[in-house]
Design a protein around this motif. Structure first.
Motif, PDB file in Angstrom:
ATOM      1  N   TRP A 185     -29.473  26.527  50.073  1.00 54.33           N
ATOM      2  CA  TRP A 185     -29.343  24.893  49.888  1.00 54.33           C
ATOM      3  C   TRP A 185     -28.716  24.268  51.377  1.00 54.33           C
ATOM      4  O   TRP A 185     -29.137  23.257  51.861  1.00 54.33           O
ATOM      5  N   ALA A 186     -27.609  25.009  51.474  1.00 49.91           N
ATOM      6  CA  ALA A 186     -26.501  24.559  52.564  1.00 49.91           C
ATOM      7  C   ALA A 186     -27.329  24.413  53.975  1.00 49.91           C
ATOM      8  O   ALA A 186     -27.399  23.490  54.837  1.00 49.91           O
ATOM      9  N   ALA A 187     -27.991  25.636  54.232  1.00 52.41           N
ATOM     10  CA  ALA A 187     -28.545  25.908  55.392  1.00 52.41           C
ATOM     11  C   ALA A 187     -29.795  24.775  55.723  1.00 52.41           C
ATOM     12  O   ALA A 187     -29.958  24.093  56.852  1.00 52.41           O
ATOM     13  N   ALA A 188     -30.535  24.645  54.735  1.00 52.84           N
ATOM     14  CA  ALA A 188     -31.691  23.937  54.816  1.00 52.84           C
ATOM     15  C   ALA A 188     -31.376  22.409  54.896  1.00 52.84           C
ATOM     16  O   ALA A 188     -31.972  21.685  55.804  1.00 52.84           O
ATOM     17  N   ARG A 189     -30.273  22.053  54.318  1.00 54.99           N
ATOM     18  CA  ARG A 189     -29.826  20.576  54.174  1.00 54.99           C
ATOM     19  C   ARG A 189     -29.439  20.290  55.583  1.00 54.99           C
ATOM     20  O   ARG A 189     -29.488  19.265  56.200  1.00 54.99           O
ATOM     21  N   LEU A 190     -28.652  21.407  56.122  1.00 53.20           N
ATOM     22  CA  LEU A 190     -28.245  21.092  57.602  1.00 53.20           C
ATOM     23  C   LEU A 190     -29.167  21.038  58.605  1.00 53.20           C
ATOM     24  O   LEU A 190     -29.112  20.339  59.607  1.00 53.20           O
ATOM     25  N   ALA A 191     -30.171  21.747  58.373  1.00 56.26           N
ATOM     26  CA  ALA A 191     -31.516  21.722  59.271  1.00 56.26           C
ATOM     27  C   ALA A 191     -32.044  20.261  59.140  1.00 56.26           C
ATOM     28  O   ALA A 191     -32.481  19.873  60.175  1.00 56.26           O
ATOM     29  N   LEU A 192     -32.084  19.774  57.977  1.00 54.50           N
ATOM     30  CA  LEU A 192     -32.540  18.360  58.021  1.00 54.50           C
ATOM     31  C   LEU A 192     -31.873  17.266  58.689  1.00 54.50           C
ATOM     32  O   LEU A 192     -32.273  16.517  59.169  1.00 54.50           O
ATOM     33  N   LEU A 193     -30.534  17.573  58.441  1.00 52.62           N
ATOM     34  CA  LEU A 193     -29.591  16.450  59.049  1.00 52.62           C
ATOM     35  C   LEU A 193     -29.642  16.619  60.548  1.00 52.62           C
ATOM     36  O   LEU A 193     -29.822  15.659  61.312  1.00 52.62           O
ATOM     37  N   VAL A 194     -29.439  17.967  61.194  1.00 45.80           N
ATOM     38  CA  VAL A 194     -29.582  17.995  62.576  1.00 45.80           C
ATOM     39  C   VAL A 194     -31.137  17.571  62.943  1.00 45.80           C
ATOM     40  O   VAL A 194     -31.282  16.870  63.966  1.00 45.80           O
ATOM     41  N   GLY A 195     -32.158  17.862  62.284  1.00 49.09           N
ATOM     42  CA  GLY A 195     -33.493  17.362  62.796  1.00 49.09           C
ATOM     43  C   GLY A 195     -33.614  15.864  62.671  1.00 49.09           C
ATOM     44  O   GLY A 195     -34.078  15.084  63.702  1.00 49.09           O
ATOM     45  N   ARG A 196     -33.048  15.209  61.894  1.00 45.45           N
ATOM     46  CA  ARG A 196     -32.973  13.720  61.927  1.00 45.45           C
ATOM     47  C   ARG A 196     -32.188  13.053  62.782  1.00 45.45           C
ATOM     48  O   ARG A 196     -32.617  12.131  63.690  1.00 45.45           O
ATOM     49  N   GLU A 197     -31.092  13.711  62.986  1.00 44.81           N
ATOM     50  CA  GLU A 197     -30.162  13.119  63.953  1.00 44.81           C
ATOM     51  C   GLU A 197     -30.705  13.196  65.411  1.00 44.81           C
ATOM     52  O   GLU A 197     -30.576  12.368  66.048  1.00 44.81           O
ATOM     53  N   VAL A 198     -31.222  14.500  65.843  1.00 43.04           N
ATOM     54  CA  VAL A 198     -31.607  14.496  67.093  1.00 43.04           C
ATOM     55  C   VAL A 198     -32.904  14.141  67.355  1.00 43.04           C
ATOM     56  O   VAL A 198     -33.231  13.598  68.523  1.00 43.04           O
TER      57      VAL A 198
END
Length: 319
Positions: A185-198
């Motif tokens: 869950w943590a890795a996928a949520r972080l992937a979503l965060l980075v994808g949105r930000e960048v």
């Protein structure tokens, strides 16, 4: 396992009846007005502070506050390691408090969209990580210094965006480390965060946050120059969430998918017969997913109720 885990897991399983469930959430979503939805919720576990007359944002925040109260109760029944697990899973509440706090520290003429009132902070109790220290800060630079001196670490800047991103990255890394059952869950949520930000917002992450993100996503993904390269470079723990999302503009679709996975995994963890952290993690997952769906249902009710395309994604329960 010791007696502490027996009591903690027993409480975790008992809290499952605090969920509204698919049928109840459907009733809320179909309500023709927000007040009708709130009257329905007044006879449910979300009844606290959801009286008719509040705004949609206030009603949604009341649902979140109820979730936090249940998590505080759950943590109180755990041995020390179990309480640490719940604290890591509940980090979003301290992030929310800090986001509102840092915005309030910016002088009003410099803050876009001024005029809205900041809600009172969530009452974190024993689930706080460093909130008492953060709440005492009086400038953005003081807040950044307090974060840097705490378990959150330096966010890499004192703007609201840097603080929010830095804390979310830190929370994801801490969750994956402290709660192995939640690493996916943590890795996928972080992937979503980075994808949105960048790739959606177009904002490069502060260097210190990017370096933290590498711990879960790898340097190839964090350093990627395009969304396609980013998605390809993600480890399997994060890639599953974005596997058929070909354009960064469609990342909004990943939100419901993430919650579906959390709910499905949580149900399985809660079924485990052993006395240990897994049923506790499962209970937090189910309670959190139920609150998320309930907040979405309240949004629907405030718009007149219904089951359009967006509601179907929000309300669908995984098989």
């Amino acid at each position: 396992m010791g007696a502490g885990w027996v009591a903690g897991v027993t409480r975790a399983r008992a809290l499952r009846n605090r969920c509204l469930g698919a049928e109840g959430i459907g009733e809320v979503a179909a309500s023709p007005t927000l007040d009708d939805a709130l009257r329905y919720l007044s006879a449910t576990p979300y009844r606290h502070d959801v009286t008719p007359g509040v705004t949609p944002a206030e009603a949604q925040r009341a649902v979140s506050a109820t979730l936090l109260w249940h998590l505080r109760i759950l943590a109180g029944w755990q041995p020390a390691s179990g309480a640490d697990t719940v604290r890591a899973l509940a980090a979003g509440f301290e992030i929310s408090n800090t986001e509102h706090h840092v915005r309030a520290l910016v002088p009003a003429p410099l803050r876009p969209g001024t005029g809205g009132l900041h809600p009172p902070p969530y009452r974190l109790g024993a689930l706080a990580i460093a909130w008492k220290r953060l709440a005492r800060t009086r400038t953005p630079s003081e807040l950044r210094a307090a974060l840097a001196a705490s378990a959150w670490g330096d966010p890499g800047g004192d703007s609201a965006a840097a603080v929010a991103t830095g804390m979310r990255v830190s929370a994801a890394v801490r969750l994956a480390t402290a709660v192995p059952d939640a690493e996916r869950w943590a890795a996928a949520r972080l992937a979503l965060l980075v994808g949105r930000e960048v790739f959606v917002v177009g904002r490069r992450m502060p260097g210190v946050s990017a370096r933290r993100a590498v711990r879960l996503l790898g340097s190839r993904a964090v350093d990627a120059g395009s969304y396609a390269d980013f998605r390809t470079a993600l480890p399997t723990t994060g890639r599953w969430l974005l596997e058929d999302i070909d354009e960064a503009a469609d990342l909004w679709r990943a939100e419901a998918r993430w919650w579906n996975a959390v709910e499905r995994d949580g149900r399985e963890l809660l079924r485990r017969s052993r006395f240990g952290p897994q049923p506790v993690v499962g209970a937090v997952a189910l309670l959190s997913a139920d609150a998320w769906r309930t907040r979405g249902a309240l949004e629907l009710a405030s718009r007149g109720g219904g089951t359009g395309d967006w509601p179907v994604e929000v309300l669908r329960a995984p098989g």
